[in-house]
Design a protein around this motif. Structure first.
Motif, short mmCIF file in Angstrom:
data_model
loop_
_atom_site.label_atom_id
_atom_site.label_comp_id
_atom_site.label_asym_id
_atom_site.label_seq_id
_atom_site.Cartn_x
_atom_site.Cartn_y
_atom_site.Cartn_z
N LYS A 1 0.83 -1.21 0.00
CA LYS A 1 0.00 0.00 0.00
C LYS A 1 0.87 1.26 0.00
N GLN B 1 0.91 4.15 -2.79
CA GLN B 1 0.69 5.54 -2.39
C GLN B 1 1.81 6.46 -2.87
N LEU C 1 -3.81 -6.22 -4.27
CA LEU C 1 -2.53 -6.53 -3.65
C LEU C 1 -2.07 -7.94 -4.00
#
Length: 377
Positions: free
Chosen positions: A199, A203, A222
């Motif tokens: 993540k 980001q 994911l």
């Protein structure tokens, strides 16, 4: 000479630094202390995890810049010039690892999968190979491991641990992620934390796309792989080199370690779990032992599901579990026809039972066999 301590499993999360199975390198026996940078990382990570509305307003003065790669002895899958050019404006994941470390090996399927998913979206992964044992400094050994594990991203050989020290690191494996401006925004020790790490990758790639004015769709499902499950208790890693024995000898024989000498060992009547016992004549080295007599034996009472050895020397090992030949159900991936054929200097999986339990392992070897460590899973 520095003392190295490797912990098989470190559980929990310390601030931003996620801790799973990790190997630790300490210059003393003191616990590592959390830095101000790590406190800043914790606060920023909370902000980022909550999807701050304007990522470009993050105050990066709180973060350290990633250090330069220094003291590099060799390059795999790249050259110095290519790597320097590739790092420009990239989100960089620095993976500090070494190829015979079981904790490092178990992270590689995730790291190679991230490389496949995000390399064309602005992520650059750099494997920093910081060796624990002398044979891991050989670039040919590292190249073989890189090929075997399907690593396509750049790997640099940090043979003198200079880049390791520049990062102020003390663990195998450890992942640092720097944003496209070179600031370290994430730091994870050991195994685990894969969803969290991915993540952060997504980001920072989205942040990069805003900074550079490019359109990159980093948000994806994911990576979903079977993650290693740690036991609450198991036998710790056991070392055969005398330099690791200071204050915590795991050799059960009364003869003990005798630096740089050939010692004749006899197995005592009473054995204790989590200690290994030798029979025969073994030469003591700082990082391993080498069998020099015509026959030799290692006996280990342990508690775990799987058993690995880091070994070298041309040898065929006969393995017994609880004084019986290994059944196919309990055989490790490196066992063939009831034997483990040692050739390359690497980690060998010799036992893999379905459940964790107490067992007694016996290894019978011939002259020339060298063993560095036991690791468990």
């Amino acid at each position: 000479m520095k003392t190295e301590i490797k912990t098989a499993v470190i559980m929990g999360i310390v601030l931003v630094v996620g801790i799973g199975g990790a190997s630790a390198y300490f210059s003393s026996l003191e616990e590592p202390k959390m830095s101000d940078t790590q406190n800043s990382l914790e606060n920023a990570q909370k902000q980022e995890a909550n999807h701050a509305p304007t990522v470009l307003t993050i105050d990066k003065s709180r973060f350290k810049k990633a250090p330069d790669l220094v003291g590099i002895a060799g390059y795999i899958n790249t050259s110095p010039e290519e790597l320097k050019a590739a790092m420009k404006d990239k989100v960089v994941l620095y993976d500090i690892w070494t190829y015979s470390c079981i904790n490092c090996i178990r992270t590689l399927p995730y790291i190679t999968a991230w490389n496949e998913k995000y390399a064309d979206k602005g992520l650059l992964i750099i494997g920093i190979h910081s060796p624990e044992f002398e044979f891991e400094k050989d670039i040919n050994n590292v190249k073989t491991a890189v090929e075997n594990y399907g690593i396509r991203y750049p790997v640099v050989l940090d043979n003198d641990m200079k880049t390791w020290k520049a990062f102020e690191n003390r663990y195998w494996p450890r992942k640092y992620i720097a944003d496209s401006e070179g600031y370290i925004r994430y730091d994870h020790i050991g195994e685990g934390g894969y969803a969290e790490t991915e993540k952060i990758i997504q980001q920072l790639l989205e942040e990069r796309s805003q900074l550079l004015g490019v359109n990159v769709a980093a948000a994806q499902p994911l990576v979903d792989l079977e993650e290693h499950k740690f036991l609450m208790s198991q036998t710790p890693e056991l070392y055969f080199g005398y330099k690791f024995a200071f204050g915590r000898s795991q050799l059960g024989n009364s003869e003990g370690f005798k630096p740089d000498q050939i010692v004749t060992y006899s197995i005592p009547d009473n054995l204790q779990e989590d200690y290994f016992y030798l029979e025969g004549q073994w030469q003591n080295f700082d990082d391993r032992m080498k069998l020099v007599s015509e026959n030799g034996k290692i006996v280990l009472p342990y508690f775990a599901k799987s058993v690995n050895i880091v070994a070298a020397g041309q040898s065929e090992l006969q393995i017994l579990l609880d004084d019986n030949p290994i059944t196919p159900d309990d055989a490790g991936t490196d066992m063939q026809d009831g034997l483990v054929h040692v050739s390359d200097e690497r980690l060998y999986n010799i036992i893999s039972t379905k459940e964790a339990a107490s067992h007694t392992l016996t290894i019978m070897a011939k002259p020339g066999f060298e063993i560095y460590t036991f690791t468990f899973g």
